[in-house]
Design an enzyme around this catalytic site. Sequence first.
Site, short mmCIF file in Angstrom:
data_model
loop_
_atom_site.label_atom_id
_atom_site.label_comp_id
_atom_site.label_asym_id
_atom_site.label_seq_id
_atom_site.Cartn_x
_atom_site.Cartn_y
_atom_site.Cartn_z
N ASP A 163 18.79 42.65 42.56
CA ASP A 163 19.55 41.24 42.10
C ASP A 163 20.11 41.32 40.80
OD1 ASP A 163 19.46 39.56 44.20
OD2 ASP A 163 17.20 39.61 44.28
N ASP A 216 16.44 47.47 40.35
CA ASP A 216 16.36 46.30 40.79
C ASP A 216 17.54 46.42 41.39
OD1 ASP A 216 15.70 43.20 40.15
OD2 ASP A 216 17.76 43.75 38.95
#
Length: 359
Positions: free
Chosen positions: A32, A30
């Site tokens: 963010d 991922d």
Amino acid sequence: MTSGALRTTSAGLPGSADPLVTAYDLAVLDLDGVVYVGPDAVPGAADALARARTAGMALAFVTNNASRPPQAVVDHLVRLGVEAHLDDVVTSAQVAARMLADRLPAGSPVLVVGGEGLRITLVENGLRPVGTMDDAPVAVVQGFSPDMTWRLLAEGSRAVRAGLPWIASNLDMTFPTPHGPAPGNGALVGAVAAAAGRRPDDVAGKPAPGSFHEAARRNSSTRPLVVGDRLDTDLEGAVNAGMDGLVVLTGVSTASDLLLCSRAVRPTHLGRDLDALHVAHPAVDPQDVDGRTTATSGGAAVAADGDVLSVVRPGDDALDLLRAGCVAAWTVVDAGRTPDVTGVLAALAALEPDAAWAR
């Protein structure tokens, strides 16, 4: 495709005797809250990822943010000192566009309730993005855009009320910013759903497994590891994809989230940040000690007295205390009850008073 075959079916953490960079062949990351927050890198992230590549681990960057095309993601990563290439990036917009291309004739007009990232990838998949119902769209796709307007949401609501197939890039309720969580695509989808009277027909991004499977396919991975900061998207997606998951504590999910989480979102490994890729991880299993279910990690031990968690020994490492606390708490969760974790949270705060995750 198989995972590292470490995921446990019990309330325990299976651990890894080898550093994760050698136990797995691909990190599905991922962005963010893991690699960066807003425009800025998470401290130490670029160095940890460079060392992972040197160790032979492939990297894929998977994001639910449909507002930016993959090249913009690559450019952002490179500015932060992270090596990245176009094929390394998998966006929810790409997955949504592929889903639509598989279902619609080439050249079909699709109403875009979102930004540039969606429009570009629709074109790349042979479809025609449009902005109004006057262009006779045959489907609707919605993704996050910081420039979303009321008029575009209203046009999307009109199309959805008309019964057009509706795909959402993702349903993240919040979007991380340097100032805290802001409304995400899930909140915007909720606005259209409220006006149109129905929910999306399909969701492309996490926690659906499509993004993870696409990352593994591109890298011919047989032992992928999902790395994320959110239980409700990254780790739930790992479970849905049949992959092991590492949760890092640099983003959204906190200690209380982990202590109370269900099997559907439960990680395989816990780490403070991406340096966790470079170390072994202890196995932690619940044991019966003096009639109490007790979990031990390093110098920390936590017991479940009925539904109340008691810190037997806090140890001197907050991560060990969190591991022990999670395993003890999960035995209560798996029995269908809610554990009282206030004692563990107080001990974590005492060990790391300035840590945002220790709450």
